[in-house]
Design an enzyme around this catalytic site. Structure first.
Site, PDB file in Angstrom:
ATOM      1  N   TYR A 157      -1.415  -1.312  10.289  1.00 15.89           N
ATOM      2  CA  TYR A 157      -1.487  -1.533   8.925  1.00 15.89           C
ATOM      3  C   TYR A 157      -0.514  -1.062   8.266  1.00 15.89           C
ATOM      4  O   TYR A 157       0.457  -1.735   7.373  1.00 15.89           O
ATOM      5  CB  TYR A 157      -2.897  -0.892   8.514  1.00 15.89           C
ATOM      6  CG  TYR A 157      -3.048  -1.103   7.029  1.00 15.89           C
ATOM      7  CD1 TYR A 157      -3.826  -2.098   6.509  1.00 15.89           C
ATOM      8  CD2 TYR A 157      -2.741  -0.283   5.934  1.00 15.89           C
ATOM      9  CE1 TYR A 157      -4.207  -2.489   5.254  1.00 15.89           C
ATOM     10  CE2 TYR A 157      -2.944  -0.508   4.819  1.00 15.89           C
ATOM     11  CZ  TYR A 157      -3.802  -1.494   4.347  1.00 15.89           C
ATOM     12  OH  TYR A 157      -4.191  -1.869   2.983  1.00 15.89           O
TER      13      TYR A 157
ATOM     14  N   SER B 119       1.004  -1.448  -0.022  1.00 11.96           N
ATOM     15  CA  SER B 119       0.070  -0.128  -0.103  1.00 11.96           C
ATOM     16  C   SER B 119       0.999   1.151   0.077  1.00 11.96           C
ATOM     17  O   SER B 119       1.885   1.068   0.556  1.00 11.96           O
ATOM     18  CB  SER B 119      -0.907   0.018   1.507  1.00 11.96           C
ATOM     19  OG  SER B 119      -1.548   1.280   1.378  1.00 11.96           O
TER      20      SER B 119
END
Length: 263
Positions: free
Chosen positions: A162, A148
């Site tokens: 995350y 990401s």
């Protein structure tokens, strides 16, 4: 997309029941691969499998909890027996920060951290460990990690676990590439930017407002799927250990300064 690009390849996609994962499964099948469609939700995995069948592709649906090594072993044994060994692995399944309750470090309980790391880093590691022996025996393979832009650019007070796990995926990607690249196995990561599943006007306008108009449009799952197909096939055979940022150029800007420059 030509149907012969990945003919004879068996691909496995995790989190393939919706969103980016579903688009990747559809794209790989359209390119000729036989796709093992896996998801924690058996219903959505089956729906993706049915969509592939509708477009004339080949696939099978599996329920897979990526955090469980025994689950990986069982699914891959079945795929190997039914089709052939997996030559393309797309580690896409993830536990999102918004779902997990993942905020700033002091606001994120340790059990939340552990859950996020289990899904987002332990899962991809287990998958890679399980497919590597077959890939090494075949002398070829492509492992694609869905990281990401959160791993590269931080948002203060949000998604600490995350972002950390996704950054860990990049380290794992490079280690696999460095260790097994000379034996024919490639491992790369894709860092999607803002990917929107809907195309309604309100969502589009909200994106344009929040991004300051720095890109023409938000990303679509198919933008990521086409990158996956590229990395899986011959066109990407000289790319190894890399992170491909697919975000329309969004993270090339410093939004605050960019807005002032245009004023």
């Amino acid at each position: 997309m030509p149907h012969h690009l990945l003919r004879g390849h068996v691909a496995l996609v995790t989190g393939a029941g919706s969103g980016i994962g579903r688009a990747c499964a559809l794209g790989l099948a359209e390119a000729g691969a036989t796709v093992a469609v896996t998801d924690l939700n058996p219903d959505t995995a089956r729906q993706t499998h049915e969509l592939i069948a509708e477009q004339g592709g080949s696939s099978a649906a599996y329920t897979l909890d990526v955090t469980e090594d025994s689950a990986w072993e069982a699914v891959l044994n079945d795929v190997r027996a039914t089709f052939a060994p997996v030559i393309v692995l797309v580690n896409n399944a993830a536990l999102k920060a918004s779902v997990a309750g993942d905020g700033g470090l002091l606001d994120t309980p340790v059990p939340v951290w552990d859950r996020v790391f289990a899904a987002n880093l332990r899962g991809p590691m287990l998958g890679a460990r399980r497919v590597l022996p077959d890939m090494l025996e075949a002398g070829t393979g492509s492992i694609i990690m869905m990281t990401s832009t959160s791993a590269l650019h931080s948002v203060a007070g949000f998604a600490t676990a995350y972002s950390s796990a996704k950054a860990g995926m990049i380290g794992l990607t490079r280690m696999i590439a460095a260790t097994y690249g000379t034996q024919g196995v490639r491992c790369n990561a894709i860092a999607p930017g803002v990917i929107m599943l809907g195309d309604d006007t309100a969502s589009q306008e909200a994106f344009r407002e929040s991004s300051g108009g720095l890109t023409q449009r938000p990303g679509r799952p198919t933008d990521i799927a086409s990158t996956v197909v590229f990395l899986a096939g011959q066109a990407g055979e000289y790319i190894n250990g890399q992170v491909l940022v697919v975000d329309g150029g969004l993270t090339t800007h410093m939004p605050g300064l960019s807005k002032k420059a245009r004023a």
